[in-house]
Design a protein around this motif. Structure first.
Motif, PDB file in Angstrom:
ATOM      1  N   TYR A 195       0.956  -1.146  -0.212  1.00 35.86           N
ATOM      2  CA  TYR A 195      -0.064   0.002   0.008  1.00 35.86           C
ATOM      3  C   TYR A 195       0.996   1.232   0.120  1.00 35.86           C
ATOM      4  O   TYR A 195       1.962   1.296   0.828  1.00 35.86           O
ATOM      5  CB  TYR A 195      -0.980  -0.011   1.223  1.00 35.86           C
ATOM      6  N   LEU A 196       0.920   1.851  -0.938  1.00 33.90           N
ATOM      7  CA  LEU A 196       1.472   3.337  -1.045  1.00 33.90           C
ATOM      8  C   LEU A 196       0.727   4.248  -0.328  1.00 33.90           C
ATOM      9  O   LEU A 196      -0.289   4.476  -0.655  1.00 33.90           O
ATOM     10  CB  LEU A 196       1.673   3.669  -2.545  1.00 33.90           C
ATOM     11  N   GLU A 197       1.251   4.942   0.787  1.00 35.21           N
ATOM     12  CA  GLU A 197       0.506   5.762   1.730  1.00 35.21           C
ATOM     13  C   GLU A 197       1.283   7.031   1.884  1.00 35.21           C
ATOM     14  O   GLU A 197       2.523   7.090   1.777  1.00 35.21           O
ATOM     15  CB  GLU A 197       0.464   5.014   2.997  1.00 35.21           C
ATOM     16  N   ARG A 198       0.515   8.261   1.727  1.00 36.04           N
ATOM     17  CA  ARG A 198       1.052   9.635   1.681  1.00 36.04           C
ATOM     18  C   ARG A 198       0.701   9.969   3.142  1.00 36.04           C
ATOM     19  O   ARG A 198      -0.245   9.868   3.850  1.00 36.04           O
ATOM     20  CB  ARG A 198       0.222  10.445   0.624  1.00 36.04           C
ATOM     21  N   LEU A 199       1.961  10.434   3.793  1.00 38.41           N
ATOM     22  CA  LEU A 199       1.832  10.891   5.161  1.00 38.41           C
ATOM     23  C   LEU A 199       1.527  12.504   5.065  1.00 38.41           C
ATOM     24  O   LEU A 199       1.766  13.184   4.055  1.00 38.41           O
ATOM     25  CB  LEU A 199       3.182  10.848   5.861  1.00 38.41           C
ATOM     26  N   SER A 200       1.204  13.041   6.146  1.00 39.41           N
ATOM     27  CA  SER A 200       0.708  14.388   6.415  1.00 39.41           C
ATOM     28  C   SER A 200       2.165  15.500   5.996  1.00 39.41           C
ATOM     29  O   SER A 200       1.790  16.332   5.618  1.00 39.41           O
ATOM     30  CB  SER A 200       0.082  14.867   7.543  1.00 39.41           C
ATOM     31  N   ASN A 201       3.110  14.808   6.297  1.00 41.80           N
ATOM     32  CA  ASN A 201       4.364  15.573   6.048  1.00 41.80           C
ATOM     33  C   ASN A 201       5.080  15.567   4.688  1.00 41.80           C
ATOM     34  O   ASN A 201       5.825  16.075   4.115  1.00 41.80           O
ATOM     35  CB  ASN A 201       5.360  14.834   6.912  1.00 41.80           C
ATOM     36  N   GLY A 202       4.098  14.826   3.656  1.00 45.31           N
ATOM     37  CA  GLY A 202       4.249  14.743   2.100  1.00 45.31           C
ATOM     38  C   GLY A 202       5.022  13.790   1.830  1.00 45.31           C
ATOM     39  O   GLY A 202       5.318  13.556   0.640  1.00 45.31           O
ATOM     40  N   LYS A 203       5.666  12.899   2.720  1.00 45.18           N
ATOM     41  CA  LYS A 203       6.270  11.611   2.500  1.00 45.18           C
ATOM     42  C   LYS A 203       5.414  10.617   2.120  1.00 45.18           C
ATOM     43  O   LYS A 203       4.383  10.433   2.509  1.00 45.18           O
ATOM     44  CB  LYS A 203       7.362  11.294   3.759  1.00 45.18           C
TER      45      LYS A 203
END
Length: 194
Positions: free
Chosen positions: A80-88
């Motif tokens: 699962y490709l997940e985007r974090l709130s910091n943009g990473k």
């Protein structure tokens, strides 16, 4: 707050696309929890491999071992490709729920000191910088995953002595070497959500 996140995501996407020439067939980078596979330049896919590195710090390492014929039914090659709130971005194994991370000196048998292991728990992901990547869209339609060390996730042939498979995943490609390093450039294929 949600509108701000959408605008921030669109702004980062515009910068990413304008600087790289990414096309409309690219994964939706603003979404999170997208099921994907990562295909290496060899044609095989990145996958979780249990106990494939002798005397390693963790049981689950990453190898480029799943063939195109096996990939649809091989859950160990689904992330699962997940985007974090910091943009990473993160890569979470679909079958174990653990995250792929750069692991320094975790294998006594590796040529590169920084190998890819799948061991970070969901509760630790926000504090574990080694499992957070800058996702770089390349002009050729492929992607690169830059770790906090500055090095990129790459296929490495024959780089782990006595390993179960010849192509391990590690972090040995620098930003300077990236343009001429097909082994650090990944084709991301979006899978149907389960």
């Amino acid at each position: 707050m949600k509108i701000f996140k959408i605008f921030a995501c669109l702004a980062s996407l515009i910068v990413l696309i304008s600087s790289s020439g990414a096309n409309a067939g690219s994964p939706p980078l603003c979404e999170t929890g997208i099921p994907v596979t990562l295909q290496a330049d060899s044609g095989n896919y990145l996958a979780r491999c249990t106990d494939c590195v002798g005397n390693a710090k963790y049981h689950d390492s990453a190898f480029v071992q799943v063939t195109p014929e096996e990939v649809k039914t091989s859950s160990r090659a689904h992330f699962y490709l997940e985007r974090l709130s910091n943009g990473k971005y993160t890569l979470r194994a679909s079958d174990t729920g653990k995250y792929l991370a750069e692991c320094q000196n975790c294998s006594p048998n590796g040529i590169s000191p920084d190998m890819a292991f799948i061991y970070v728990s969901h509760s630790a992901i926000k504090e574990t910088k080694d499992a957070q990547f800058t996702l770089v869209a390349l002009a050729n339609g492929k992607y690169a995953f830059q770790a906090s060390s500055g090095y990129y996730l790459a296929r490495c042939n024959g780089c782990v002595y006595g390993a179960a498979h010849p192509d391990s995943a590690d972090f040995h490609t620098s930003a300077v070497d990236m343009p001429q390093s097909p082994w650090a450039q990944w084709t991301i294929t979006v899978l149907a959500k389960p």
